[in-house]
Enzyme design. Structure first.
Site, PDB file in Angstrom:
ATOM      1  N   ARG A  80       0.935   7.868   5.948  1.00 15.06           N
ATOM      2  CA  ARG A  80       0.005   7.077   6.761  1.00 15.06           C
ATOM      3  C   ARG A  80      -1.383   7.713   6.773  1.00 15.06           C
ATOM      4  O   ARG A  80      -2.395   7.004   6.792  1.00 15.06           O
ATOM      5  CB  ARG A  80       0.537   6.865   8.190  1.00 15.06           C
ATOM      6  N   HIS A 136      -2.843   6.595   3.619  1.00 16.69           N
ATOM      7  CA  HIS A 136      -3.142   5.164   3.773  1.00 16.69           C
ATOM      8  C   HIS A 136      -4.458   4.952   4.519  1.00 16.69           C
ATOM      9  O   HIS A 136      -5.252   4.077   4.180  1.00 16.69           O
ATOM     10  CB  HIS A 136      -1.966   4.513   4.519  1.00 16.69           C
ATOM     11  N   SER A 164       0.841  -1.204   0.000  1.00 15.89           N
ATOM     12  CA  SER A 164       0.000   0.000   0.000  1.00 15.89           C
ATOM     13  C   SER A 164       0.876   1.254   0.000  1.00 15.89           C
ATOM     14  O   SER A 164       0.625   2.203  -0.757  1.00 15.89           O
ATOM     15  CB  SER A 164      -0.902   0.024   1.240  1.00 15.89           C
TER      16      SER A 164
END
Lengths: 208, 208
Positions: free
Chosen positions: A38, A41, A15
């Site tokens: 993040r 994500h 990812s």
């Protein structure tokens, strides 16, 4: 579109590769990349490549606070649920959410405030090193700003990422105006408890 | 930008007013508006005005399942934390998240799957009315699809809103291909545990 074969342990890494590819050569502030990625994500929203604002040296200051045992205060149970509490505990910190506490509910009713406001007052009385991870309530940020101005609290870090509409933008601008408080702010309307938690986790994982 | 004076009890209502104003005359499927607006409220992301797909009569079917005591299975502790468990309990339902269960971890290691896959298997063995609120793991949706095809499970509703990159889009397309399973799907990459929880809450609040 075919299912991509990725081993369970490799999904997160894959990812992040995909995010890095798509970010291309978007310029991120050195040292903040793991946090920005993040957030993307967690949300699949590349707006976080542009809307996160970091005060000077905030990443190293945040990690230093955790290393010294700072605890984290959230404004939702969801935010608390999302933070890696085991990893934080390795350094001595805990995660607190006072939103469901009876004394907080009572103070909020008495004063005609939100429970978020009352829970910031409760946090201010603890007299310990605290990081605030605020993903929901603008009123929490407004109260933190007031407590800081009065000298009643001195947060190690404020993660200011409420999401939504009423006073969300304004409350974040108040945090951005603070001169001596380290902050990470998601400018604009976006954010959330998931974003607040994932920024805490990004800091924790950078410490490994 | 000035702070807007809004009483604590009126903040949510004012937020929904602002969302309705900005949506303008965007056409939403009748009966789904409270769900769409709550997703926007949770994310400040108007993409949810376009990316939510509802199977036929899914809103009434979902409410009916809750009314008959269906429980909700999430794929994260955050999702579980975000669902209004008191309100669900009024109808007899509970919220389960099996992701941290030891037997789930053991099965995942044994079979080389994600824990999300193993926790769907665990859910399938319960033999009770279940709603799935999946905000994180595409592998949970892929396994649900397989269990449904094999006749091992018959969900009352699948809320299919994982967020991210690896197989997220594909796993949602698999749910969209189901003919006899009610679903609410956030097409594309967006979603999250917060979105999964807020769709559950939207259904619960529509039942009042």
């Amino acid at each position: 579109m075919e299912i991509e074969e990725v081993k369970p342990g490799d999904i997160e890494e894959r990812s992040f590769e995909m995010i890095s590819e798509e970010l291309g050569d978007m310029e991120l502030i050195p040292g903040t990349e793991p946090i920005v990625k993040r957030c993307i994500h967690t949300s699949a929203d590349f707006d976080y490549g542009k809307n996160l604002v970091f005060s000077e040296d905030v990443v190293s200051k945040g990690m230093e606070a955790i290393r010294k045992g700072a605890s984290i205060v959230t404004d939702t149970q969801m935010g608390k649920a999302g933070i890696n509490k085991k990893k934080l505990a390795q350094y001595g910190g805990e995660v607190y959410c006072f939103m469901s506490d009876e004394d907080v509910a009572a103070e909020a009713i008495k004063n005609g405030t939100t429970r978020a406001t009352a829970s910031m007052n409760k946090a201010a009385k603890r007299g310990e090193k605290l990081i605030f991870a605020i993903g929901n309530a603008p009123t929490a940020l407004i109260q933190l700003h007031k407590l800081i101005q009065k000298g009643d609290i001195n947060p190690e870090l404020i993660i200011a990422v409420p999401v939504g509409f009423v006073n969300v933008v304004q409350s974040k601008e108040m945090i951005l105006s603070l001169e001596n408080t380290p902050y990470i702010v998601a400018k604009g309307r976006k954010g959330g408890s998931n974003i607040a938690a994932c920024i805490c986790n990004a800091l924790l994982y950078m410490m490994d």
